[in-house]
Design an enzyme around this catalytic site. Structure first.
Site, PDB file in Angstrom:
ATOM      1  N   VAL A 182      36.748  32.902  53.568  1.00  0.00           N
ATOM      2  CA  VAL A 182      36.270  33.901  52.276  1.00  0.00           C
ATOM      3  C   VAL A 182      36.951  34.640  51.493  1.00  0.00           C
ATOM      4  O   VAL A 182      36.657  35.521  50.588  1.00  0.00           O
ATOM      5  CB  VAL A 182      34.789  33.768  52.977  1.00  0.00           C
ATOM      6  CG1 VAL A 182      35.534  35.919  54.154  1.00  0.00           C
ATOM      7  CG2 VAL A 182      33.742  35.348  51.915  1.00  0.00           C
ATOM      8  N   LYS A 183      38.321  35.050  52.999  1.00  0.00           N
ATOM      9  CA  LYS A 183      39.158  35.682  52.317  1.00  0.00           C
ATOM     10  C   LYS A 183      40.146  35.759  51.177  1.00  0.00           C
ATOM     11  O   LYS A 183      40.333  36.347  50.314  1.00  0.00           O
ATOM     12  CB  LYS A 183      39.860  35.960  53.408  1.00  0.00           C
ATOM     13  CG  LYS A 183      39.151  37.087  54.773  1.00  0.00           C
ATOM     14  CD  LYS A 183      38.749  38.071  54.234  1.00  0.00           C
ATOM     15  CE  LYS A 183      38.044  39.127  55.524  1.00  0.00           C
ATOM     16  NZ  LYS A 183      37.850  40.571  55.072  1.00  0.00           N
ATOM     17  N   ASP A 184      39.907  34.208  50.801  1.00  0.00           N
ATOM     18  CA  ASP A 184      40.661  33.736  49.026  1.00  0.00           C
ATOM     19  C   ASP A 184      40.196  34.416  48.511  1.00  0.00           C
ATOM     20  O   ASP A 184      40.823  34.476  46.944  1.00  0.00           O
ATOM     21  CB  ASP A 184      40.217  32.386  48.791  1.00  0.00           C
ATOM     22  CG  ASP A 184      41.238  31.439  50.121  1.00  0.00           C
ATOM     23  OD1 ASP A 184      41.773  31.844  51.470  1.00  0.00           O
ATOM     24  OD2 ASP A 184      41.227  30.623  49.172  1.00  0.00           O
TER      25      ASP A 184
END
Length: 335
Positions: free
Chosen positions: A46-48
């Site tokens: 999700v950190k993208d």
């Protein structure tokens, strides 16, 4: 023969992830539990999303110039996202990470060409904490910007602008609850704000691991941690800028053991290999679903975040010796 004419830039691959109905959790909750498949992002987490928004924001403000460097302190996944986005846009990356995170994250960052700086894990108040170390490195490096994911609200804007509208559209505008754990607070706060803009009645819940202080804060108004967790990238002891004003309606505290039950079941029953943060999120979603059912909501729908791939934890979460050393149950197929 059909010729493909659509052109997609590589950074367009971030976001627009699938959402899937989780059968086991849905049966356990007595309602629909949906998982947003953030492991489908190019950096497998999700950190993208936060990485892309933070870098684009720094460009827009004129702080990040061609040939510049992005510096960040991270448990790993944000660093991986930043390294990929920076590579695509022609920037260098320096990542500061606690040395107790998974070997797979460290190896991935090195493979992506990031300069990796490892520091001992310590409390946030310590000036040698990975966040403070990354800030100092950014100040000392010519042409560098500090991503500052914890207090840079471009992080939560990624979820206001994209994650929340995606969930709303994918579920046809019918969603009753959303929950996830907090690391920076960007995912929970931003997705919560975005979903509330569509429907104020959507219940937003914090799912906190043991060892974090936010459960007690939202339940009783005091930042107080109890217990501990081996989950990487989640657990917070302060109100970050991303969390300020977050529309959190309720809260759950989930143990590592509860999260591991869902990690195991989702792998064995549904073919999803996930990290512990995802298992904790799913456990929280089941609790939220049960709460909504008990209140009499008709066939409520709850969404949560499947944060990253379990392949990032082969030396830890999926290693029998590591689990035994942490006094955690060993998955039966590992012996």
């Amino acid at each position: 023969m059909t010729t493909a004419t659509a052109r997609t830039k590589t950074l367009d691959l971030i976001g627009n992830t699938p959402i899937v109905l989780l059968e086991g959790p849905s049966k356990a909750a007595g309602c629909e539990i949906w998982g947003k498949c953030e492991f489908a992002n190019p950096g497998a987490s999700v950190k993208d999303r936060a990485a892309l928004w933070i870098i684009r924001d720094a460009e827009a403000r004129g702080e990040l110039l061609p040939g510049g460097t992005v510096v960040e302190g991270t448990a790993g996944n944000t660093g991986i996202g930043i390294a990929l986005v920076a590579n695509a846009l022609g920037y260098r990356t320096i990542i500061v990470m606690p040395d107790n995170q998974s070997k797979e994250k460290m190896d991935t960052l090195r493979a992506l060409g990031a300069e990796l700086v490892l520091v001992p894990p310590t409390k946030f108040a310590d000036p040698n904490h990975f966040v403070h170390t990354s800030r100092r490195l950014a100040e000392e490096t010519p042409g560098a910007v500090w991503a500052n994911q914890f207090d840079n609200v471009a992080n939560r804007r990624a979820h206001i602008d994209a994650t929340a509208p995606e969930i709303w559209e994918q579920l046809g505008g019918r969603i009753d609850g959303f929950t996830c754990a907090v690391g920076t607070g960007g995912t929970l706060a931003g997705t919560g704000m975005g979903l509330k803009a569509f429907d104020e009645n959507i219940r937003i819940a914090l799912t906190d691991p043991h060892g974090a202080a936010l459960f007690n804060y939202y339940a009783h108004g005091e930042l107080k941690a109890e217990g501990s967790s081996v989950a990487e990238g989640i657990g917070q002891g302060r109100i970050t800028a991303n969390l300020e004003g977050a529309p959190i309606d309720t809260q759950f505290r989930i143990s590592d053991e509860e999260g591991l039950v869902w990690v195991a079941r989702l792998l064995r029953e549904e073919g999803l290999c996930l990290g512990l943060s995802s298992g904790i999120n799913v456990a929280g979603a089941v609790e939220l679903g049960r709460q909504l059912v008990a209140e009499g909501r008709e066939n409520p729908r709850v969404a949560t975040i499947l944060c990253d791939t379990g392949f990032r934890y082969l030396s830890s979460l999926y290693n029998a010796d590591w689990l035994r050393a942490k006094n955690l149950p060993v998955f039966d197929w590992l012996g």
